[in-house]
Write a protein that holds these residues in place. Sequence first.
Motif, mmCIF file in Angstrom:
data_model
loop_
_atom_site.group_PDB
_atom_site.id
_atom_site.type_symbol
_atom_site.label_atom_id
_atom_site.label_comp_id
_atom_site.label_asym_id
_atom_site.label_seq_id
_atom_site.Cartn_x
_atom_site.Cartn_y
_atom_site.Cartn_z
ATOM 1 N N GLN A 138 1.837 9.080 -6.389
ATOM 2 C CA GLN A 138 2.367 10.437 -6.217
ATOM 3 C C GLN A 138 3.374 10.773 -7.310
ATOM 4 O O GLN A 138 3.376 11.880 -7.853
ATOM 5 C CB GLN A 138 3.016 10.564 -4.845
ATOM 6 C CG GLN A 138 3.539 11.963 -4.541
ATOM 7 C CD GLN A 138 4.187 12.054 -3.163
ATOM 8 O OE1 GLN A 138 4.388 11.046 -2.509
ATOM 9 N NE2 GLN A 138 4.507 13.258 -2.742
ATOM 10 N N LEU A 139 4.241 9.802 -7.647
ATOM 11 C CA LEU A 139 5.222 10.039 -8.711
ATOM 12 C C LEU A 139 4.530 10.254 -10.055
ATOM 13 O O LEU A 139 4.913 11.151 -10.825
ATOM 14 C CB LEU A 139 6.178 8.850 -8.801
ATOM 15 C CG LEU A 139 7.195 8.695 -7.664
ATOM 16 C CD1 LEU A 139 7.968 7.396 -7.821
ATOM 17 C CD2 LEU A 139 8.155 9.872 -7.636
ATOM 18 N N ALA A 140 3.516 9.426 -10.338
ATOM 19 C CA ALA A 140 2.790 9.572 -11.604
ATOM 20 C C ALA A 140 2.063 10.905 -11.667
ATOM 21 O O ALA A 140 2.044 11.575 -12.708
ATOM 22 C CB ALA A 140 1.808 8.422 -11.774
ATOM 23 N N VAL A 157 0.835 -1.201 0.000
ATOM 24 C CA VAL A 157 0.000 0.000 0.000
ATOM 25 C C VAL A 157 0.873 1.256 0.000
ATOM 26 O O VAL A 157 0.607 2.223 -0.736
ATOM 27 C CB VAL A 157 -0.955 -0.002 1.204
ATOM 28 C CG1 VAL A 157 -1.658 1.342 1.335
ATOM 29 C CG2 VAL A 157 -1.980 -1.111 1.073
ATOM 30 N N THR A 158 1.931 1.249 0.794
ATOM 31 C CA THR A 158 2.828 2.411 0.853
ATOM 32 C C THR A 158 3.485 2.664 -0.503
ATOM 33 O O THR A 158 3.507 3.806 -0.990
ATOM 34 C CB THR A 158 3.904 2.192 1.920
ATOM 35 O OG1 THR A 158 3.281 1.991 3.191
ATOM 36 C CG2 THR A 158 4.831 3.399 2.006
ATOM 37 N N LEU A 159 4.033 1.609 -1.089
ATOM 38 C CA LEU A 159 4.697 1.768 -2.387
ATOM 39 C C LEU A 159 3.712 2.161 -3.479
ATOM 40 O O LEU A 159 4.058 2.927 -4.391
ATOM 41 C CB LEU A 159 5.410 0.472 -2.764
ATOM 42 C CG LEU A 159 6.614 0.094 -1.888
ATOM 43 C CD1 LEU A 159 7.219 -1.219 -2.356
ATOM 44 C CD2 LEU A 159 7.671 1.194 -1.913
ATOM 45 N N SER A 160 2.477 1.667 -3.395
ATOM 46 C CA SER A 160 1.469 2.037 -4.389
ATOM 47 C C SER A 160 1.138 3.521 -4.302
ATOM 48 O O SER A 160 1.002 4.199 -5.324
ATOM 49 C CB SER A 160 0.202 1.202 -4.187
ATOM 50 O OG SER A 160 0.460 -0.168 -4.382
ATOM 51 N N LEU A 161 1.019 4.032 -3.083
ATOM 52 C CA LEU A 161 0.745 5.452 -2.914
ATOM 53 C C LEU A 161 1.915 6.307 -3.399
ATOM 54 O O LEU A 161 1.718 7.383 -3.968
ATOM 55 C CB LEU A 161 0.439 5.753 -1.444
ATOM 56 C CG LEU A 161 -0.859 5.141 -0.898
ATOM 57 C CD1 LEU A 161 -1.017 5.448 0.586
ATOM 58 C CD2 LEU A 161 -2.071 5.662 -1.670
ATOM 59 N N VAL A 162 3.143 5.815 -3.170
ATOM 60 C CA VAL A 162 4.320 6.530 -3.688
ATOM 61 C C VAL A 162 4.302 6.548 -5.221
ATOM 62 O O VAL A 162 4.606 7.571 -5.849
ATOM 63 C CB VAL A 162 5.617 5.879 -3.161
ATOM 64 C CG1 VAL A 162 6.835 6.475 -3.862
ATOM 65 C CG2 VAL A 162 5.746 6.071 -1.659
ATOM 66 N N PHE A 205 -5.663 5.399 -11.057
ATOM 67 C CA PHE A 205 -5.270 4.430 -10.040
ATOM 68 C C PHE A 205 -6.442 4.117 -9.106
ATOM 69 O O PHE A 205 -6.568 2.992 -8.625
ATOM 70 C CB PHE A 205 -4.091 4.967 -9.241
ATOM 71 C CG PHE A 205 -2.791 4.954 -9.982
ATOM 72 C CD1 PHE A 205 -1.968 3.847 -9.941
ATOM 73 C CD2 PHE A 205 -2.387 6.048 -10.743
ATOM 74 C CE1 PHE A 205 -0.762 3.818 -10.636
ATOM 75 C CE2 PHE A 205 -1.183 6.039 -11.429
ATOM 76 C CZ PHE A 205 -0.373 4.912 -11.385
ATOM 77 N N ARG A 206 -7.276 5.113 -8.866
ATOM 78 C CA ARG A 206 -8.416 4.881 -7.977
ATOM 79 C C ARG A 206 -9.429 3.945 -8.634
ATOM 80 O O ARG A 206 -10.035 3.107 -7.958
ATOM 81 C CB ARG A 206 -9.071 6.218 -7.627
ATOM 82 C CG ARG A 206 -10.255 6.094 -6.679
ATOM 83 C CD ARG A 206 -10.712 7.466 -6.226
ATOM 84 N NE ARG A 206 -11.004 8.336 -7.355
ATOM 85 C CZ ARG A 206 -12.150 8.339 -8.011
ATOM 86 N NH1 ARG A 206 -13.114 7.504 -7.672
ATOM 87 N NH2 ARG A 206 -12.340 9.172 -9.021
ATOM 88 N N ARG A 207 -9.613 4.079 -9.956
ATOM 89 C CA ARG A 207 -10.579 3.241 -10.658
ATOM 90 C C ARG A 207 -10.028 1.867 -11.012
ATOM 91 O O ARG A 207 -10.790 0.940 -11.254
ATOM 92 C CB ARG A 207 -11.055 3.929 -11.939
ATOM 93 C CG ARG A 207 -11.876 5.185 -11.704
ATOM 94 C CD ARG A 207 -12.569 5.599 -12.990
ATOM 95 N NE ARG A 207 -11.632 5.830 -14.070
ATOM 96 C CZ ARG A 207 -11.119 7.007 -14.387
ATOM 97 N NH1 ARG A 207 -11.450 8.072 -13.691
ATOM 98 N NH2 ARG A 207 -10.280 7.126 -15.400
#
Length: 369
Positions: free
Chosen positions: A50-52, A42-47, A64-66
């Motif tokens: 943020q990068l994208a 989850v942490t890496l996915s949120l990072v 990413f949310r969909r």
Amino acid sequence: MVYIILKSIFSYFGLVHTDVDSARYMLSAMVQGEGAIVAIVVTLSLVAVQLAASSYSARVIDIFRRTPDLWILIAIYSFSIFYALAVLKTIESVNPQPGDPINRWSSLETHISFAYFFGFFAFMALVPYIWSTLEMLKPSTVINMLAERITKQNILSSIEKTPDDPVMPVIDIVNGALLRYDYETVIDGLTAIGEHTSGIFKELGSSNSMLKRLGHGTYEEMKISEIVFDHLTSVGKLAASKDNEKATVAALFSLWTNVEIAAEQRFEVATKWGIESIEEVGIAGTERRLEMATLTAIQLIGTVGETIAKQSTEETMAKQKLENIVITAVNALKEIRRVAMERRLNNPAQKAEDLIKRIHEATNPSSSL
């Protein structure tokens, strides 16, 4: 399939039957490991999100949310963790003696084996998830996913109901790529827009065939033309201002893709709007002395002008509409020629002059005899 394969492996190596202590230790360790993995993922996915968002546009967060990948992975791990905890609770309630084989409780042994199998499956699910996440970080993937929302319904809805322009997210990525001189991303974005918007004009042509034959511009045609051509024109002019000739030419061809379809569908408003948009980008390139961009704009306008001019001599229905398009094309060529002469771009100026003559000859074939 995974369950059958793992069960066969466990049976072959004699791992099906376990004692109480081993089962408790393995299930407890598995639950802790899966919990740590979920937190890290989850942490890496949120990072990654943020990068994208910082690299492309804040609007990619919606992608990413969909996308269901993360939610599916969380659901898999949640089920595995809570199922293993339930099996642990079952072992305690049965309370076998230490060292006793659990296989005397066949139902419990089945639950323990399934917890092991599903835990292994959860770990394996990380592989396609990581692959999918890395793929989504590619600009082309993000652009294609955003471009899928470019439909007639979404464009009209953004005008009438909500300010959610489906073309704008792709335009944001293209503009950002222009500032970074990322030519490949610019091409991908403009190509995606051109393909989807030209499909909209085809759809519009089939749904408005009667109005098309009568030569009347519809509300849908005007609004879609406004959004599509204004966006592409802004990208082309920005590319020209950055002296990025390749991106300027790409924007011109993206405009041309829509103009060509609009001309085939006999859309006067859309075709004229598209020609004027190509003219604007062409003039922007001419002012920056981008000769290839200027020649491209001249050639594209001349092609549609000559084609429409020939049609206007053969068709009686909507003849006035076709002649208006020809006049728009000729005026656009004259304006680009004027600016080209001011910037001393002789080849483009001569090319525009030649195309103007060819359009006049196509309009009045008898005069060339």
